[in-house]
Structures are given as structure tokens and as C-alpha cells.
Scaffold this active site. Structure first.
Site, short mmCIF file in Angstrom:
data_model
loop_
_atom_site.label_atom_id
_atom_site.label_comp_id
_atom_site.label_asym_id
_atom_site.label_seq_id
_atom_site.Cartn_x
_atom_site.Cartn_y
_atom_site.Cartn_z
N LYS A 221 0.82 -1.21 0.00
CA LYS A 221 0.00 0.00 0.00
C LYS A 221 0.86 1.27 0.00
O LYS A 221 2.06 1.25 0.24
CB LYS A 221 -0.96 -0.02 1.19
CG LYS A 221 -2.14 -0.96 0.95
CD LYS A 221 -3.28 -0.70 1.88
CE LYS A 221 -4.54 -1.41 1.40
NZ LYS A 221 -5.68 -1.20 2.31
N ARG A 255 -4.67 -9.76 4.33
CA ARG A 255 -5.05 -9.69 2.92
C ARG A 255 -3.80 -9.31 2.12
O ARG A 255 -3.26 -8.22 2.29
CB ARG A 255 -6.16 -8.66 2.72
CG ARG A 255 -6.68 -8.57 1.30
CD ARG A 255 -7.83 -7.57 1.24
NE ARG A 255 -8.35 -7.44 -0.12
CZ ARG A 255 -7.88 -6.60 -1.03
NH1 ARG A 255 -6.87 -5.78 -0.72
NH2 ARG A 255 -8.41 -6.56 -2.24
#
Length: 286
Positions: A221, A255
Site C-alpha cells: 500500500k 489480505r
């Protein structure tokens, strides 16, 4: 005990959720699993490497071309049904904020609805309750789906995360979603700047102390990229470091894009915590 689909996971059992994007413009894999063949191959690989959950998404999280509910259904429902046929025991999650999509994928065999946009469509939790499937309750800072934060502030970011996620979880429980199938997610990068995401990670123990299982979506991210000043394809080490800290603080579901590497990190942390025996223990014994 966390129960999703046919699977049960103990309180100290880390769970890997592998990302399979059915989009042509995903930020990390750039559409590599948009086609059915590559997507099914990705599922096979992820399961072989240790993923217990497959998270299927039909819409890119960030800004991009408009994708309506009908197109999202087209991208996900048939694929969910095929993964269900090939892997009857794997937990199938669908990353969606729309109740219409939730309804369709539950009919096709999904076990978990991953609502990354913080309950923007309150009917999605009602769908989860009606079908008896799980629900991920995420903090997104009130952001509209597929928007990026701009100068967002919080008096106390973790206090806001707890207020929102626990509130969503309690609402889901009241609607009839099974308690053992509800997870909370701090929502790294969603409605947050990099400092917010770092603080959410440092204070993750406050989430695990609520008693709700915690899911973290950290993989490659922007907060990792900005912290290390690295482009998307060079964020694995930063992601794994954040994964280790999150595991130590009690997160349960991860995840991820890189399943095998994540599994090694989680197994090492579990062994350091005393929850897992070493795979081999010969040193000093021969």
C-alpha cells in the site's frame, strides 16, 4: 473461534487472504488476473502456498473507469461459482460495498463479504445476515468509494477506528450476522494519510483487545511506499515488516498479494510467541 464457510480458525491461528483482482486496472498486478485463466491459476497457486481465503474483487479501489453494479456482478459472480466448484473448502470472500453485488455472489457461493468502504451501503450487512455469511467491517473515514483522502484529520485516529468498526460489527451482529464470522479492519490508506496508517499499526493492540478478530490489508500500500519512498513493485519488505508487527499485536487475517512470503513471516512470529513449534528442531540435540 473464527468460522468462515466450512473452515474454523483458532484464536492464535493466522489466516492468509489472497487477493485475486478481476479488474483490468488494478494498482499492483495491473490486470494480470482479469482473464479467467490467469485468475484461476492465481487461485490454485495461492491455495497451494497456504491461503485459506480467496478475496475476489471486481472494482479497483482507487479512482478509474466507472464500473456499475451490473459490470461488477459480471466480473465476479461466474468466477465465484467456478472457484466454489474447484475448491469446496476454501473460504471465498468478495470485496464489494454494494448490496446488489453481495446478494449475487452469496447466491454463487461466497462465504464472506469484504466491505472495504465502511458500510457506505448499509444494506450489505443485511445481505450478510440473510445468507449467514461473514462480514468485514472496515474504517474508511467516511470516504466515498474509490476516492482518495485529502487533508483528512482526526483528533485521535484509533479512537475513530474503534468507534466505527466496533459500531459496524455490533450492528451486523444485531442484524443476525454470525458473531464468529464478523471481522474488523482498520482500513490502512482508506480515508487516511501515511501517518494515520502508521499510527493505526502501532496501536493495533487496541483493536485486538476488543475481542473482534482483526483483518489487516497492508500489501504494497501507499503508506508503505511513502514511508520507505519506494514504488509499488518495491514494497514487499516494508509490507512484511508491517505484517510482523501486526501479527505480534494480535491481528489474525492478512489480505495479501505475496502468499508464500507472508506465510513465512506469520509462522516465524507465531513461533516467537510460543503458539507454533519449530518445523525442525535439531540444533544442539545431535
Amino acid at each position: 473461534m473464527l468460522r468462515l464457510g466450512r473452515r474454523e480458525f483458532g484464536p492464535h491461528e493466522p489466516v492468509i487472504m489472497a487477493i485475486v483482482n478481476r479488474t483490468p486496472d488494478s494498482f499492483y498486478d495491473q490486470g494480470s488476473t482479469f482473464g479467467d485463466g490467469p485468475a484461476l491459476a492465481r487461485v490454485e497457486q495461492a491455495v497451494a502456498e497456504g491461503a485459506a481465503i480467496i478475496d475476489i474483487g471486481g472494482v479497483k479501489a482507487g479512482p478509474g473507469e466507472q464500473v456499475d453494479a451490473a459490470e461488477e456482478v459480471r466480473r465476479t459472480v461466474g468466477f465465484v461459482a467456478e472457484v466454489r466448484r474447484r475448491h469446496p473448502d476454501v473460504v471465498i470472500s468478495v470485496d464489494t460495498w454494494r448490496h446488489e453485488v453481495g446478494e449475487a455472489v452469496c447466491e454463487a457461493g461466497a462465504d464472506l463479504l469484504n466491505d472495504a468502504w465502511g458500510g457506505v451501503d448499509p444494506k450489505l450487512a443485511e445481505v450478510a445476515a440473510r445468507y449467514g455469511v461473514g462480514l468485514v467491517c472496515t474504517h474508511a473515514g467516511g470516504a466515498e468509494p474509490r476516492t482518495r483522502p485529502h487533508r483528512i484529520t482526526y483528533p485521535d485516529v484509533m479512537a475513530d477506528i474503534l468507534r466505527v468498526t466496533v459500531g459496524l460489527a455490533e450492528r451486523a451482529l444485531a442484524l443476525g450476522v454470525p458473531r464468529e464470522a464478523i471481522l474488523i479492519d482498520p482500513g490502512h490508506d482508506f480515508g487516511k494519510n501515511t501517518r494515520h496508517s502508521l499510527e493505526a499499526t502501532r496501536r493495533l493492540g487496541e483493536m485486538t483487545e476488543t475481542g473482534w478478530p482483526v483483518l489487516v490489508s497492508l500489501s504494497n500500500k501507499d503508506f508503505v511506499g511513502e514511508t520507505l519512498d519506494k514504488p509499488v513493485k518495491e514494497r514487499l519488505l516494508g509490507t512484511l515488516a508491517t505484517t510482523a508487527v501486526s501479527a505480534w499485536l494480535g491481528a489474525q487475517v492478512y489480505r495479501v498479494h505475496e502468499v508464500a512470503e507472508t506465510r513465512q513471516v506469520l509462522e516465524m512470529v507465531a513461533s516467537l510467541q510460543g503458539h507454533r513449534a519449530p518445523a525442525v528442531a535439531r540444533r544442539g540435540l545431535a
